[in-house]
Design a protein around this motif. Structure first.
Motif, short mmCIF file in Angstrom:
data_model
loop_
_atom_site.label_atom_id
_atom_site.label_comp_id
_atom_site.label_asym_id
_atom_site.label_seq_id
_atom_site.Cartn_x
_atom_site.Cartn_y
_atom_site.Cartn_z
N GLY A 1 4.19 13.04 50.24
CA GLY A 1 4.72 14.08 51.14
C GLY A 1 5.90 14.79 50.52
O GLY A 1 5.91 15.05 49.32
N TRP A 2 6.91 15.06 51.32
CA TRP A 2 8.13 15.74 50.86
C TRP A 2 9.35 14.88 51.17
O TRP A 2 9.43 14.28 52.23
N HIS A 3 10.27 14.85 50.23
CA HIS A 3 11.58 14.28 50.53
C HIS A 3 12.36 15.37 51.23
O HIS A 3 12.42 16.51 50.75
N VAL A 4 12.92 15.04 52.38
CA VAL A 4 13.66 16.00 53.19
C VAL A 4 15.01 15.38 53.56
O VAL A 4 15.17 14.16 53.53
N ARG A 5 15.96 16.25 53.90
CA ARG A 5 17.27 15.75 54.33
C ARG A 5 17.84 16.71 55.37
O ARG A 5 17.47 17.88 55.42
N GLY A 6 18.74 16.20 56.16
CA GLY A 6 19.48 17.03 57.08
C GLY A 6 20.68 17.62 56.36
O GLY A 6 21.19 17.03 55.41
N ASP A 7 21.12 18.79 56.79
CA ASP A 7 22.28 19.40 56.17
C ASP A 7 23.57 18.66 56.49
O ASP A 7 24.55 18.78 55.78
N ASN A 8 23.57 17.90 57.58
CA ASN A 8 24.74 17.13 58.00
C ASN A 8 24.56 15.69 57.54
O ASN A 8 23.85 14.92 58.18
#
Length: 155
Positions: free
Chosen positions: A113-120
């Protein structure tokens, strides 16, 4: 959402009741938005069917994980089937939390899939905890409260 991918939320997926000038949920208002947004809620609960038919959808962001780019209550327009690029804001689910939709920023693709992150970094549960996510849609435009492009990542 009533049915579909939504059963629990971290920070996304709440149906948004928009002002009347945006059109109503029956599709009889503004044909550019209302006709494509929310018209299938009563038809099926199958998420794959929803994604194939519903190319655009309004999504209300919930929680602080995307601050400062997006705040709790912001409404974004997501497009299903859009190509994903690193830095895009995306609507995702995780295998360990299949009923939870989240809005995160795409970092890089992975075999799973995709590695994702929150901006905070202080208020986000993301791929650092849950692993790669399945991307369902891409958000490039905020509809409310400040219409325009979704801000890019801060460096």
């Amino acid at each position: 959402m009533r049915g579909g991918l939504q059963s629990r939320t971290e920070n996304a997926g709440q149906p948004h009741e928009c002002p009347p000038w945006w059109g109503d949920r029956s599709g009889t208002g503004d044909p550019t938005l209302a006709a494509v947004v929310g018209q299938d809620d009563h038809v099926t609960r199958d998420p794959l069917w929803r994604e194939s038919v519903m190319r655009l959808r309004r999504v209300t962001v919930r929680g602080p994980s995307m601050s400062p780019a997006l705040s709790d209550g912001d409404v974004v327009l997501v497009r299903f089937g859009a190509p994903v690029r690193p830095g895009d804001v995306v609507l995702v689910t995780w295998a360990s939390r299949p009923g939870q939709l989240s809005v995160k920023r795409a970092v890089h693709p992975d075999a799973d899939g995709w590695h994702v992150r929150g901006d905070n970094p202080f208020g986000s549960t993301d791929s650092a905890t849950l692993g790669p996510a399945h991307v369902h849609a891409v958000a490039r435009h905020r509809l409310w409260p400040r219409p325009g492009r979704v801000p890019g990542p801060r460096h």
